[in-house]
Design a protein around this motif. Structure first.
Motif, mmCIF file in Angstrom:
data_model
loop_
_atom_site.group_PDB
_atom_site.id
_atom_site.type_symbol
_atom_site.label_atom_id
_atom_site.label_comp_id
_atom_site.label_asym_id
_atom_site.label_seq_id
_atom_site.Cartn_x
_atom_site.Cartn_y
_atom_site.Cartn_z
ATOM 1 N N LEU A 193 34.401 36.559 41.235
ATOM 2 C CA LEU A 193 35.262 37.223 40.420
ATOM 3 C C LEU A 193 35.860 38.530 40.996
ATOM 4 N N LYS A 194 37.092 38.613 40.852
ATOM 5 C CA LYS A 194 37.782 39.998 41.382
ATOM 6 C C LYS A 194 38.543 40.515 40.209
ATOM 7 N N SER A 195 38.380 41.715 39.764
ATOM 8 C CA SER A 195 38.959 42.392 38.958
ATOM 9 C C SER A 195 38.952 43.841 38.815
ATOM 10 N N ARG A 196 39.893 44.546 38.561
ATOM 11 C CA ARG A 196 39.778 46.156 38.549
ATOM 12 C C ARG A 196 39.183 46.626 37.388
ATOM 13 N N LYS A 197 38.757 45.700 36.511
ATOM 14 C CA LYS A 197 37.976 46.229 35.144
ATOM 15 C C LYS A 197 36.481 45.753 35.480
ATOM 16 N N GLY A 198 35.863 46.772 35.516
ATOM 17 C CA GLY A 198 34.528 46.419 35.823
ATOM 18 C C GLY A 198 33.746 45.858 34.471
ATOM 19 N N ALA A 199 34.407 45.888 33.196
ATOM 20 C CA ALA A 199 33.845 45.381 32.215
ATOM 21 C C ALA A 199 34.036 43.788 31.872
ATOM 22 N N LEU A 200 34.824 43.340 32.935
ATOM 23 C CA LEU A 200 34.833 41.901 32.849
ATOM 24 C C LEU A 200 33.854 40.998 33.683
ATOM 25 N N GLN A 201 33.428 40.071 32.936
ATOM 26 C CA GLN A 201 32.161 39.316 33.383
ATOM 27 C C GLN A 201 32.703 37.850 33.177
ATOM 28 N N PHE A 202 31.662 37.084 33.935
ATOM 29 C CA PHE A 202 31.823 35.624 33.600
ATOM 30 C C PHE A 202 30.195 34.937 33.410
ATOM 31 N N ASN A 203 30.395 33.808 32.903
ATOM 32 C CA ASN A 203 29.228 33.144 32.874
ATOM 33 C C ASN A 203 29.379 31.799 33.446
ATOM 34 N N THR A 205 35.085 33.514 31.322
ATOM 35 C CA THR A 205 35.310 35.050 31.820
ATOM 36 C C THR A 205 35.501 35.377 30.134
ATOM 37 N N TYR A 206 34.963 36.943 30.135
ATOM 38 C CA TYR A 206 34.965 37.668 28.937
ATOM 39 C C TYR A 206 34.902 39.016 29.161
ATOM 40 N N LEU A 207 35.365 40.005 28.108
ATOM 41 C CA LEU A 207 35.048 41.488 28.438
ATOM 42 C C LEU A 207 33.620 41.750 27.662
ATOM 43 N N MET A 208 32.990 42.701 28.282
ATOM 44 C CA MET A 208 31.650 43.082 27.514
ATOM 45 C C MET A 208 32.158 43.743 26.211
ATOM 46 N N ARG A 209 31.133 43.903 25.425
ATOM 47 C CA ARG A 209 31.444 44.215 23.789
ATOM 48 C C ARG A 209 31.943 45.443 23.979
ATOM 49 N N SER A 210 31.682 46.499 24.543
ATOM 50 C CA SER A 210 32.342 47.797 24.354
ATOM 51 C C SER A 210 33.823 47.711 24.758
ATOM 52 N N ALA A 211 34.290 46.968 25.775
ATOM 53 C CA ALA A 211 35.611 46.927 26.145
ATOM 54 C C ALA A 211 36.260 46.103 25.378
ATOM 55 N N ALA A 212 35.559 45.081 24.828
ATOM 56 C CA ALA A 212 36.435 44.075 23.612
ATOM 57 C C ALA A 212 36.664 45.033 22.469
ATOM 58 N N ARG A 213 35.741 45.747 21.940
ATOM 59 C CA ARG A 213 36.002 46.264 20.763
ATOM 60 C C ARG A 213 37.009 47.501 20.882
ATOM 61 N N ARG A 214 37.308 47.872 21.979
ATOM 62 C CA ARG A 214 38.661 48.887 22.169
ATOM 63 C C ARG A 214 39.890 47.997 22.347
ATOM 64 N N ASN A 215 39.708 46.584 22.359
ATOM 65 C CA ASN A 215 40.800 45.469 22.683
ATOM 66 C C ASN A 215 41.368 45.927 23.976
ATOM 67 N N GLU A 216 40.582 46.150 25.109
ATOM 68 C CA GLU A 216 40.950 46.467 26.348
ATOM 69 C C GLU A 216 41.482 44.993 26.939
ATOM 70 N N SER A 217 42.542 45.016 27.850
ATOM 71 C CA SER A 217 42.608 43.903 28.668
ATOM 72 C C SER A 217 42.283 43.852 30.008
ATOM 73 N N ALA A 218 42.118 42.666 30.754
ATOM 74 C CA ALA A 218 41.676 42.781 31.987
ATOM 75 C C ALA A 218 42.255 41.561 32.888
ATOM 76 N N PRO A 219 43.135 41.731 33.842
ATOM 77 C CA PRO A 219 43.531 40.574 34.666
ATOM 78 C C PRO A 219 42.515 40.267 35.635
ATOM 79 N N PHE A 220 42.261 38.985 36.307
ATOM 80 C CA PHE A 220 41.388 38.687 37.364
ATOM 81 C C PHE A 220 41.899 37.600 38.188
ATOM 82 N N SER A 221 40.972 37.181 38.937
ATOM 83 C CA SER A 221 41.003 36.075 39.759
ATOM 84 C C SER A 221 39.637 35.586 39.997
ATOM 85 N N LEU A 222 39.619 34.459 40.259
ATOM 86 C CA LEU A 222 38.367 33.600 40.437
ATOM 87 C C LEU A 222 38.600 32.829 41.892
ATOM 88 N N ALA A 223 37.739 33.244 42.843
ATOM 89 C CA ALA A 223 37.632 31.852 44.056
ATOM 90 C C ALA A 223 36.525 31.086 43.669
#
Length: 249
Positions: free
Chosen positions: A72-82, A116-134
């Motif tokens: 996972l590559k993203s500038r947003k550290g709160a972006l995660q994947f399971n 892919t999803y945002l951690m709860r703190s970032a989701a609560r602030r309605n942040e957005s996060a572009p990403f790429s997955l290899a």
């Protein structure tokens, strides 16, 4: 042509498996996409974005014994994947604790989900996060023994079903769990699917009688006890698998 035959075989196995396995419930905020490798390749790169509490799923057909790698590559550290295995409601990789790179031996044939999803703190602030997955799925699969070599239980992908001794998680007492086995050799190489109380589902891949992977993000180990293989998951769960069940008679 080999790739087409392989994909069609996996689709058939996945359809059979779906008849006996409950799928993870869909959420209206989940957007789903299918990953398809270009002919002759086993890698792909996809991109997307999530905002707030929404998530994006990327689905990939793969086989037991292969290795799934996700970066996972993203500038947003709160972006995660399971990563979730076919029919399971539990993650076999959890980005919040394991990081942005996964390398997983797969226990079951079918469709794997990268969520892919945002951690709860970032989701609560309605942040957005572009990403790429290899994403890649490499290595030789471990095909199920054909019915001509080992007959299957009608209407299932299993070569045998049984009630096995088990100790489920969460402090439960030793009991009996229902299990099915997909034999991938006569040497103890197999996928065992276990079902127990509280919607317990475990998919365990064994290679030559040694547990090497499961559908949960917990440490797995195994040892021989007489004519059985005892699988231990995180020191909290135990599953007793007779040799005759794993390899046939």
């Amino acid at each position: 042509m080999r790739t087409l035959r392989f994909v069609h075989g996996l689709l058939f196995a996945a359809c059979l498996h779906a008849a006996i396995a409950s799928a993870a419930p869909a959420s209206p905020s989940v957007k789903a996409h299918d990953i398809q490798f270009a002919p002759g390749t086993s890698r792909a790169e996809v991109s997307g974005a999530v905002k707030g509490y929404e998530s994006q799923d990327f689905r990939l057909m793969a086989a037991a014994g292969q290795t799934l790698q996700v970066n996972l590559k993203s500038r947003k550290g709160a972006l995660q994947f399971n990563v979730i295995s076919p029919g399971s409601n539990e993650a076999m990789f959890i980005g919040e604790t394991a990081g942005s790179k996964a390398s997983l031996v797969l226990p079951m044939d079918g469709v794997y989900t990268i969520r892919t999803y945002l951690m709860r703190s970032a989701a609560r602030r309605n942040e957005s996060a572009p990403f790429s997955l290899a994403v890649s799925a490499t290595g030789a699969p471990l095909p199920a023994l054909p019915g001509a070599q080992d007959a299957k239980v009608s209407g299932t992908p299993f070569h045998a079903t049984a009630s096995l001794r088990c100790k489920p998680p969460y402090g439960a007492a030793v009991t009996q769990c229902e299990a099915g086995v997909i034999r991938r050799g006569h040497d103890g190489t197999a996928t065992v699917e276990v079902r127990g109380p509280n919607q317990l589902l475990r998919q365990i891949l064994l290679v030559k009688g040694r547990a090497v992977a499961s559908n949960v993000a917990l440490k797995i180990d195994s040892k021989r006890e007489g004519d059985t293989v005892v699988v231990d998951i995180d020191g909290q769960e135990r599953y007793v698998l007779p040799d005759a069940f794993l390899s046939g008679g």
